[in-house]
Structures are given as structure tokens and as C-alpha cells.
Design a protein around this motif. Structure first.
Motif, PDB file in Angstrom:
ATOM      1  N   TYR A 215     -22.442 -18.851  37.767  1.00 48.63           N
ATOM      2  CA  TYR A 215     -23.729 -19.527  37.197  1.00 48.63           C
ATOM      3  C   TYR A 215     -23.510 -18.972  35.818  1.00 48.63           C
ATOM      4  O   TYR A 215     -23.989 -18.076  34.818  1.00 48.63           O
ATOM      5  CB  TYR A 215     -25.323 -19.435  37.579  1.00 48.63           C
ATOM      6  CG  TYR A 215     -24.987 -19.937  38.732  1.00 48.63           C
ATOM      7  CD1 TYR A 215     -25.107 -21.011  39.383  1.00 48.63           C
ATOM      8  CD2 TYR A 215     -25.912 -19.208  39.668  1.00 48.63           C
ATOM      9  CE1 TYR A 215     -25.190 -22.071  40.353  1.00 48.63           C
ATOM     10  CE2 TYR A 215     -25.708 -19.719  41.131  1.00 48.63           C
ATOM     11  CZ  TYR A 215     -25.725 -21.494  40.976  1.00 48.63           C
ATOM     12  OH  TYR A 215     -25.986 -21.672  42.493  1.00 48.63           O
ATOM     13  N   ALA A 216     -22.550 -19.998  35.196  1.00 51.60           N
ATOM     14  CA  ALA A 216     -21.765 -19.243  33.325  1.00 51.60           C
ATOM     15  C   ALA A 216     -22.987 -19.824  32.145  1.00 51.60           C
ATOM     16  O   ALA A 216     -24.110 -21.238  32.383  1.00 51.60           O
ATOM     17  CB  ALA A 216     -21.464 -19.949  33.315  1.00 51.60           C
ATOM     18  N   ALA A 217     -22.590 -18.389  31.246  1.00 55.48           N
ATOM     19  CA  ALA A 217     -23.526 -19.214  30.454  1.00 55.48           C
ATOM     20  C   ALA A 217     -23.342 -20.606  29.793  1.00 55.48           C
ATOM     21  O   ALA A 217     -21.497 -20.140  29.634  1.00 55.48           O
ATOM     22  CB  ALA A 217     -24.047 -17.711  29.031  1.00 55.48           C
ATOM     23  N   ASP A 218     -24.139 -20.896  28.654  1.00 55.24           N
ATOM     24  CA  ASP A 218     -23.437 -22.339  28.342  1.00 55.24           C
ATOM     25  C   ASP A 218     -22.278 -21.563  26.590  1.00 55.24           C
ATOM     26  O   ASP A 218     -21.585 -22.182  26.823  1.00 55.24           O
ATOM     27  CB  ASP A 218     -24.185 -23.141  27.260  1.00 55.24           C
ATOM     28  CG  ASP A 218     -25.619 -23.923  28.578  1.00 55.24           C
ATOM     29  OD1 ASP A 218     -25.071 -23.749  29.303  1.00 55.24           O
ATOM     30  OD2 ASP A 218     -26.193 -23.767  27.908  1.00 55.24           O
ATOM     31  N   GLU A 219     -22.868 -20.595  25.947  1.00 57.89           N
ATOM     32  CA  GLU A 219     -21.885 -19.986  25.173  1.00 57.89           C
ATOM     33  C   GLU A 219     -20.209 -19.650  25.996  1.00 57.89           C
ATOM     34  O   GLU A 219     -19.240 -19.576  25.246  1.00 57.89           O
ATOM     35  CB  GLU A 219     -22.025 -19.152  24.534  1.00 57.89           C
ATOM     36  CG  GLU A 219     -23.665 -19.019  23.873  1.00 57.89           C
ATOM     37  CD  GLU A 219     -25.044 -18.711  24.329  1.00 57.89           C
ATOM     38  OE1 GLU A 219     -26.006 -18.647  24.384  1.00 57.89           O
ATOM     39  OE2 GLU A 219     -25.075 -19.098  26.541  1.00 57.89           O
ATOM     40  N   LEU A 220     -20.665 -19.421  26.824  1.00 58.36           N
ATOM     41  CA  LEU A 220     -18.762 -19.289  27.486  1.00 58.36           C
ATOM     42  C   LEU A 220     -18.280 -20.814  28.475  1.00 58.36           C
ATOM     43  O   LEU A 220     -17.443 -20.431  27.820  1.00 58.36           O
ATOM     44  CB  LEU A 220     -19.376 -18.249  29.145  1.00 58.36           C
ATOM     45  CG  LEU A 220     -18.168 -17.908  29.751  1.00 58.36           C
ATOM     46  CD1 LEU A 220     -17.231 -17.260  29.219  1.00 58.36           C
ATOM     47  CD2 LEU A 220     -18.270 -17.074  31.130  1.00 58.36           C
ATOM     48  N   LEU A 221     -18.715 -21.368  28.882  1.00 54.86           N
ATOM     49  CA  LEU A 221     -18.591 -22.186  28.927  1.00 54.86           C
ATOM     50  C   LEU A 221     -17.693 -22.736  27.565  1.00 54.86           C
ATOM     51  O   LEU A 221     -16.787 -24.014  27.365  1.00 54.86           O
ATOM     52  CB  LEU A 221     -19.603 -23.790  29.811  1.00 54.86           C
ATOM     53  CG  LEU A 221     -19.624 -22.892  31.501  1.00 54.86           C
ATOM     54  CD1 LEU A 221     -20.678 -23.390  31.531  1.00 54.86           C
ATOM     55  CD2 LEU A 221     -17.981 -22.981  31.967  1.00 54.86           C
ATOM     56  N   GLN A 222     -18.334 -22.597  26.572  1.00 53.38           N
ATOM     57  CA  GLN A 222     -18.263 -23.376  25.071  1.00 53.38           C
ATOM     58  C   GLN A 222     -16.330 -22.554  24.797  1.00 53.38           C
ATOM     59  O   GLN A 222     -16.308 -23.143  23.944  1.00 53.38           O
ATOM     60  CB  GLN A 222     -19.020 -22.984  23.971  1.00 53.38           C
ATOM     61  CG  GLN A 222     -20.264 -23.984  24.454  1.00 53.38           C
ATOM     62  CD  GLN A 222     -21.553 -23.899  22.925  1.00 53.38           C
ATOM     63  OE1 GLN A 222     -21.448 -23.059  22.702  1.00 53.38           O
ATOM     64  NE2 GLN A 222     -22.577 -24.460  23.935  1.00 53.38           N
ATOM     65  N   VAL A 223     -16.334 -21.362  25.062  1.00 55.61           N
ATOM     66  CA  VAL A 223     -14.908 -20.290  24.805  1.00 55.61           C
ATOM     67  C   VAL A 223     -14.446 -20.960  25.459  1.00 55.61           C
ATOM     68  O   VAL A 223     -12.635 -20.767  25.047  1.00 55.61           O
ATOM     69  CB  VAL A 223     -15.299 -18.946  25.256  1.00 55.61           C
ATOM     70  CG1 VAL A 223     -14.169 -18.195  24.741  1.00 55.61           C
ATOM     71  CG2 VAL A 223     -16.655 -18.512  24.223  1.00 55.61           C
TER      72      VAL A 223
END
Length: 211
Positions: free
Chosen positions: A80-88
């Protein structure tokens, strides 16, 4: 076990090439092993459900010996990935792009990373950042330490990092969980605050009661 500090991870990300920084981010902020991160394809990232699926890894030290294999037994998982990582990752897809019919996310020279090529790139980054001899696997420890610091239980951590059993997680990371004494003191402070609304009033209340 060595665990980099947040400022050291930031230093690495700051100096890393734009196309390699997202690979570092996946190791540090999703806890993937080196080979698991190398094995990521675009379809493994669900930007809508905010998950990263770990369903393969790259095994082998060189380009000639590298092969795509299933993860270690029990390591298949959904992170379950953090939103910030998905943005990266989204920016990485937009600016660097993917390659191959399988749409690999990370690699160099038109092929996915193997153990040596990923480690070589990482050594260049850590030397430029001046952060010492941390390995890519130490970024996985960094991720776990963050989960534990935020109060995640052993089963949650086990599932996040793909250990086959909770006992493996405990054997590896038990020293990072708060000890019983710390938990007892914290629980006591929370009880006092709940009763008195302000834990700072507690000593004064005790003094008044004894007079």
C-alpha cells in the motif's frame, strides 16, 4: 544492521540522476528488495488503488546471468504505497518512460537492472552524497524502521515487506519495537491525560490530595 537517517536518504535522492532516483524511492519508501524493484513493470503500479504489486524479481549478478523469476517464497504481496511515492513514479513514467514489451520501469542500456548494475549505480550515488557505505538493502531496513516507529504491528510489517512468517520479521527487527517498559510508561501517560485532560496537572493534583 545499518539504517540510514532520513537526511541521508534525502541526500541520496538529491544527487541521484532523475532516472535512478525513483528506483531508490521504491526501495526506501516501499521496502522492496533490490531484485523486486528491478522487476517492476508499469502494470504493477495501480495508481487508482494506490498499490504496488510484487510478483517477480530479477535474479542474477550480470546482464548475461540475469533472469526473471518469482519472488522469494511468501514474498508475493501488494504494498500500500504512499501518495507521494506514486507521484514520483508517475513523473518517472512521464519524463523517463518505460521500455520493452513488458514496460519495465527501471533499467539502463535498454535492459532491466541486475544485482551488479543496480549496486554500481547506487555506489555512485552514495559516494556523491557522502553518506557512507549504506547498501540498497539498508533502504529496506529504513522503510521497516519507519513502519515500526509509526506503531505498525508485526503482522502489518510482515505483509508489507514479504516475509513468509511473522517470526522472521520478529527475528530480524524485534530490537526496533518499543520495549515493554516504554509501552507501559506511554500507556500510563495516556491514562493520566484521559482522566485529567492535561497530564501536566497530575503532579499538582497529587500534592493537593496529600495535604
Amino acid at each position: 544492521m545499518t539504517i540510514p537517517a532520513p537526511e541521508q536518504v534525502k541526500a541520496a535522492l538529491d544527487v541521484a540522476p532523475e532516472w535512478f532516483a525513483p528506483y531508490i524511492a521504491v526501495c526506501a519508501f516501499a521496502g522492496l528488495r533490490l531484485g523486486e524493484a528491478a522487476g517492476l513493470q508499469l502494470a504493477d503500479v495501480d495508481f487508482l488503488r494506490r498499490t504496488i504489486s510484487v510478483s517477480r524479481q530479477i535474479q542474477g549478478n550480470t546482464k548475461a546471468s540475469a533472469e526473471v523469476v518469482p519472488p522469494k517464497h511468501g514474498s508475493e504481496r501488494c504494498v500500500y504505497a504512499a501518495d507521494e511515492l506514486l507521484q514520483v513514479l508517475a513523473r518517472h513514467v512521464e519524463t523517463t518512460g518505460v521500455f520493452g514489451r513488458e514496460k519495465w520501469l527501471f533499467g539502463a542500456g535498454g535492459t532491466y537492472f541486475n544485482r551488479n548494475s543496480a549496486a554500481d549505480r547506487w555506489r555512485q550515488v552514495r559516494e556523491a552524497a557522502g553518506i557512507g557505505a549504506f547498501t540498497l538493502h539498508d533502504l529496506r531496513h529504513f522503510f521497516v524502521s519507519g513502519l515500526i516507529a509509526e506503531g505498525c504491528d508485526v503482522v502489518t510489517v510482515q505483509r508489507a515487506v514479504g516475509h513468509a512468517t511473522p517470526s522472521i520479521t520478529l527475528n530480524t527487527y524485534s530490537h526496533l519495537w518499543p520495549i515493554a517498559e516504554d509501552k507501559t510508561r506511554t500507556a500510563g501517560s495516556m491514562l493520566i491525560a484521559a482522566v485529567l485532560d492535561n497530564s501536566a496537572d497530575y503532579p499538582r493534583t497529587i500534592r493537593k490530595a496529600s495535604q
